[in-house]
Write an enzyme that holds these catalytic residues in place. Structure first.
Site, PDB file in Angstrom:
ATOM      1  N   SER A  53      48.503  57.846  48.729  1.00 19.09           N
ATOM      2  CA  SER A  53      48.939  56.885  49.746  1.00 19.09           C
ATOM      3  C   SER A  53      50.423  56.558  49.603  1.00 19.09           C
ATOM      4  O   SER A  53      51.000  56.652  48.515  1.00 19.09           O
ATOM      5  CB  SER A  53      48.133  55.595  49.640  1.00 19.09           C
ATOM      6  OG  SER A  53      46.760  55.843  49.828  1.00 19.09           O
TER       7      SER A  53
HETATM    8  N1  SAH Z   1      43.585  55.915  46.057  1.00 25.01           N
HETATM    9  C1  SAH Z   1      44.058  57.260  46.272  1.00 25.01           C
HETATM   10  C2  SAH Z   1      44.123  57.586  47.756  1.00 25.01           C
HETATM   11  C3  SAH Z   1      43.517  58.904  48.016  1.00 25.01           C
HETATM   12  S1  SAH Z   1      43.144  59.296  49.696  1.00 25.01           S
HETATM   13  C4  SAH Z   1      45.394  57.490  45.591  1.00 25.01           C
HETATM   14  O1  SAH Z   1      45.999  56.530  45.110  1.00 25.01           O
HETATM   15  O2  SAH Z   1      45.835  58.639  45.494  1.00 25.01           O
HETATM   16  C5  SAH Z   1      41.469  58.781  49.858  1.00 25.01           C
HETATM   17  C6  SAH Z   1      40.444  59.427  48.939  1.00 25.01           C
HETATM   18  O3  SAH Z   1      39.171  58.936  49.352  1.00 25.01           O
HETATM   19  C7  SAH Z   1      40.343  60.945  49.000  1.00 25.01           C
HETATM   20  O4  SAH Z   1      40.518  61.469  47.716  1.00 25.01           O
HETATM   21  C8  SAH Z   1      38.936  61.201  49.541  1.00 25.01           C
HETATM   22  O5  SAH Z   1      38.334  62.366  49.001  1.00 25.01           O
HETATM   23  C9  SAH Z   1      38.201  59.948  49.111  1.00 25.01           C
HETATM   24  N2  SAH Z   1      36.989  59.636  49.871  1.00 25.01           N
HETATM   25  C10 SAH Z   1      36.725  59.840  51.186  1.00 25.01           C
HETATM   26  N3  SAH Z   1      35.493  59.390  51.500  1.00 25.01           N
HETATM   27  C11 SAH Z   1      34.951  58.894  50.340  1.00 25.01           C
HETATM   28  C12 SAH Z   1      33.685  58.324  50.007  1.00 25.01           C
HETATM   29  N4  SAH Z   1      32.716  58.161  50.908  1.00 25.01           N
HETATM   30  N5  SAH Z   1      33.479  57.947  48.718  1.00 25.01           N
HETATM   31  C13 SAH Z   1      34.450  58.093  47.768  1.00 25.01           C
HETATM   32  N6  SAH Z   1      35.668  58.648  48.028  1.00 25.01           N
HETATM   33  C14 SAH Z   1      35.903  59.056  49.297  1.00 25.01           C
END
Ligand code: SAH
Length: 213
Positions: A64
């Site tokens: 993000s």
């Molecule tokens: N907090 C992360 C942001 C990553 S983007 C960071 O700091 O890098 C969002 C993430 O949510 C992705 O890795 C995606 O695979 C995950 N995601 C999507 N749907 C999800 C779900 N139902 N349960 C857990 N993770 C999920």
């Protein structure tokens, strides 16, 4: 890969940028100033680590934007020893911010590749949290309740299972919306039957998905 004076200087600039954009909580700025974001990114993007942008981290996902991480963290109002559930581990950067603010972090990722990579990487650079491979829509019922819950992928609504896993007096922060743009929602749990929900700007997240690939 090391953390150099150059990286530290770039982080100082990044902090100035996000505070100009409206982030006020000092401990959020301190955390972002401390964490070597360049170590969370693929080699190809390392040069961009301290720009205020989101970047690809593999498996079709993104780390993000720092301003977004700061906004969610500020809304969460992290206190020392808060038990925090994060949905969407991704690169682990948001989790590192929460750990650095002395939260006790439980984080769920639905993509095995990212789950494994981040579970190995984060403790190596000194940020310890508990990693789970699974569906964030379900949360972690056996480990509930949590003081704080943060969703880092875009959901069409706040999952009820997660509201149920929040302590009374707890806070949940989530980007809500079905298209490419979501509204940042803060839910404060007043009682078992009453929540206060407020809106805090528009953001763009990868979607929250329930079925694993
Ligand atoms: N907090 C992360 C942001 C990553 S983007 C960071 O700091 O890098 C969002 C993430 O949510 C992705 O890795 C995606 O695979 C995950 N995601 C999507 N749907 C999800 C779900 N139902 N349960 C857990 N993770 C999920």
């Amino acid at each position: 890969m090391q953390d150099t004076f150059k990286h530290q200087g770039l982080r100082k600039k990044l902090i100035e940028t996000i505070s100009q954009k409206g982030i006020k909580q000092q401990k959020v700025l301190v955390a972002i100033g401390k964490i070597p974001r360049h170590l969370f990114m693929d080699n190809a993007f390392i040069g961009f680590a301290y720009e205020d942008n989101a970047f690809p981290i593999g498996a079709g996902q993104t780390i993000s934007q720092p301003f977004t991480v700061a906004t969610q963290t500020e809304l969460l109002d992290v206190k020392q020893h808060d038990k925090i559930l994060e949905i969407g581990t991704g690169s682990g950067y948001q989790a590192a911010v929460l750990v650095s603010m002395e939260g006790v972090v439980y984080t769920i990722e639905r993509q095995k590749e990212l789950y494994q990579k981040t579970k190995e990487f984060l403790p190596k650079i000194g940020y310890n949290c508990k990693f789970f491979y699974g569906d964030g829509y379900k949360g972690l019922a056996t480990l509930a309740p949590f003081d704080k819950i943060i969703i880092t992928c875009g959901a069409s609504e706040i999952p009820n299972a997660l509201i149920n896993q929040l302590k009374i007096g707890g806070k949940l922060v989530a980007p809500i919306g079905s298209g490419n743009i979501q509204e940042m929602k803060l839910l404060e749990k007043i009682s078992d039957t009453e929540n206060r929900i407020t809106t805090h700007g528009k953001f763009s997240f990868v979607p929250m998905l329930s079925n694993k690939n």
